[in-house]
Enzyme design. Structure first.
Site, PDB file in Angstrom:
ATOM      1  N   ASN A 162      12.270   2.026  26.933  1.00  0.00           N
ATOM      2  CA  ASN A 162      11.274   1.461  25.954  1.00  0.00           C
ATOM      3  C   ASN A 162      10.299   0.358  26.790  1.00  0.00           C
ATOM      4  O   ASN A 162      10.717  -0.311  27.227  1.00  0.00           O
ATOM      5  CB  ASN A 162      11.848   1.318  24.636  1.00  0.00           C
ATOM      6  CG  ASN A 162      12.758   0.103  24.642  1.00  0.00           C
ATOM      7  OD1 ASN A 162      13.633  -0.400  25.542  1.00  0.00           O
ATOM      8  ND2 ASN A 162      12.772  -0.794  23.655  1.00  0.00           N
ATOM      9  N   VAL A 163       9.022   0.752  26.480  1.00  0.00           N
ATOM     10  CA  VAL A 163       8.165  -0.260  26.782  1.00  0.00           C
ATOM     11  C   VAL A 163       7.273  -0.679  25.573  1.00  0.00           C
ATOM     12  O   VAL A 163       6.377   0.105  25.138  1.00  0.00           O
ATOM     13  CB  VAL A 163       7.405   0.410  27.925  1.00  0.00           C
ATOM     14  CG1 VAL A 163       6.009  -0.572  28.349  1.00  0.00           C
ATOM     15  CG2 VAL A 163       8.017   1.229  28.939  1.00  0.00           C
ATOM     16  N   GLU A 164       7.320  -2.037  25.181  1.00  0.00           N
ATOM     17  CA  GLU A 164       6.724  -2.614  24.031  1.00  0.00           C
ATOM     18  C   GLU A 164       5.551  -3.133  24.539  1.00  0.00           C
ATOM     19  O   GLU A 164       4.978  -3.428  25.586  1.00  0.00           O
ATOM     20  CB  GLU A 164       7.702  -3.587  23.266  1.00  0.00           C
ATOM     21  CG  GLU A 164       9.058  -2.782  22.847  1.00  0.00           C
ATOM     22  CD  GLU A 164       9.790  -3.683  21.888  1.00  0.00           C
ATOM     23  OE1 GLU A 164       9.389  -4.918  22.163  1.00  0.00           O
ATOM     24  OE2 GLU A 164      10.561  -3.314  21.426  1.00  0.00           O
ATOM     25  N   CYS A 193       8.800   5.021  23.335  1.00  0.00           N
ATOM     26  CA  CYS A 193      10.335   5.015  23.380  1.00  0.00           C
ATOM     27  C   CYS A 193      10.917   5.201  24.597  1.00  0.00           C
ATOM     28  O   CYS A 193      10.140   6.042  25.410  1.00  0.00           O
ATOM     29  CB  CYS A 193      10.635   5.728  22.162  1.00  0.00           C
ATOM     30  SG  CYS A 193      10.655   5.117  20.432  1.00  0.00           S
ATOM     31  N   GLU A 246      12.922   7.624  25.078  1.00  0.00           N
ATOM     32  CA  GLU A 246      13.034   9.045  25.352  1.00  0.00           C
ATOM     33  C   GLU A 246      11.774   9.727  25.755  1.00  0.00           C
ATOM     34  O   GLU A 246      11.890  10.738  26.696  1.00  0.00           O
ATOM     35  CB  GLU A 246      13.666   9.670  24.067  1.00  0.00           C
ATOM     36  CG  GLU A 246      15.030   9.274  23.276  1.00  0.00           C
ATOM     37  CD  GLU A 246      15.075   8.004  22.450  1.00  0.00           C
ATOM     38  OE1 GLU A 246      14.206   7.125  22.740  1.00  0.00           O
ATOM     39  OE2 GLU A 246      15.634   7.829  21.623  1.00  0.00           O
ATOM     40  N   CYS A 251      14.565   8.390  17.423  1.00  0.00           N
ATOM     41  CA  CYS A 251      13.476   8.282  16.081  1.00  0.00           C
ATOM     42  C   CYS A 251      12.823   9.776  16.098  1.00  0.00           C
ATOM     43  O   CYS A 251      12.993  10.647  16.816  1.00  0.00           O
ATOM     44  CB  CYS A 251      12.521   7.063  16.341  1.00  0.00           C
ATOM     45  SG  CYS A 251      11.192   7.631  17.450  1.00  0.00           S
ATOM     46  N   CYS A 290      10.549  10.705  18.680  1.00  0.00           N
ATOM     47  CA  CYS A 290      11.324  11.178  19.926  1.00  0.00           C
ATOM     48  C   CYS A 290      11.888  12.701  19.649  1.00  0.00           C
ATOM     49  O   CYS A 290      11.894  13.609  20.575  1.00  0.00           O
ATOM     50  CB  CYS A 290      12.300  10.347  20.380  1.00  0.00           C
ATOM     51  SG  CYS A 290      11.624   8.859  20.822  1.00  0.00           S
TER      52      CYS A 290
END
Ligand code: THU
Length: 143
Positions: free
Chosen positions: A41-43, A52, A54, A93, A96
């Site tokens: 995940n890359v916020e 996300c 996935e 989620c 995803c």
């Protein structure tokens, strides 16, 4: 194969960029050619711009020229949780699940939610996303 996929995801977990949620996620997808592609995940400071794990794993695979997945392993670490709760079975989620649907056969795609290499549970995408809308729901997507 489950263990190898989980190991690949665990190896990627430290690359997760999650300074806002403190919730690190990594995924490893197994393509039809037998290759493994990982993603984390890359916020973003602008929260909706988060991507996300996935989705990044699938994007990585597609970027390398492949379009079919037969399994995915997802691992996570909740840095805000107490020592006993840091690892959980992380379920993809909704977005995803739909992204996974695009590149798989839901009854065959194994979704492995793992705490570690020996503690995991496996379901199919069909169980997570029944009656899904997929490429063959559109004329343009029928092959
Ligand atoms: N996250 C994923 O990477 N995959 C999921 O399926 C659930 C949520 C990430 C998004 C965000 O960076 C953090 O977990 C907390 O929601």
């Amino acid at each position: 194969m489950e263990k190898k996929l989980i190991r690949s995801a665990l190896e990627a977990l430290d690359n997760s960029y999650a300074p806002y949620s403190g919730f690190n996620v990594a995924a490893a997808v197994l393509s039809d050619s037998g290759k493994i592609y990982t993603g984390v995940n890359v916020e973003n400071a602008s929260f909706p711009a988060c991507i996300c794990a996935e989705c990044n794993a699938v994007s990585n695979m597609v970027s390398c020229g492949e379009k079919r997945i037969s399994a995915i392993a997802v691992v996570s670490r909740d840095n805000k949780a107490g020592e006993d709760d840091k690892k959980s079975y992380t379920s993809p989620c909704g977005i995803c699940r739909q992204v996974l649907r695009e590149f798989s056969e839901p009854k065959e795609l194994r979704v492995i939610m793992a705490k570690n290499e020996s503690d995991y549970k496996t379901v199919t995408l069909e169980e997570l996303l029944p009656d899904s809308f997929g490429p063959d729901s559109l004329q343009a997507g029928k092959s």
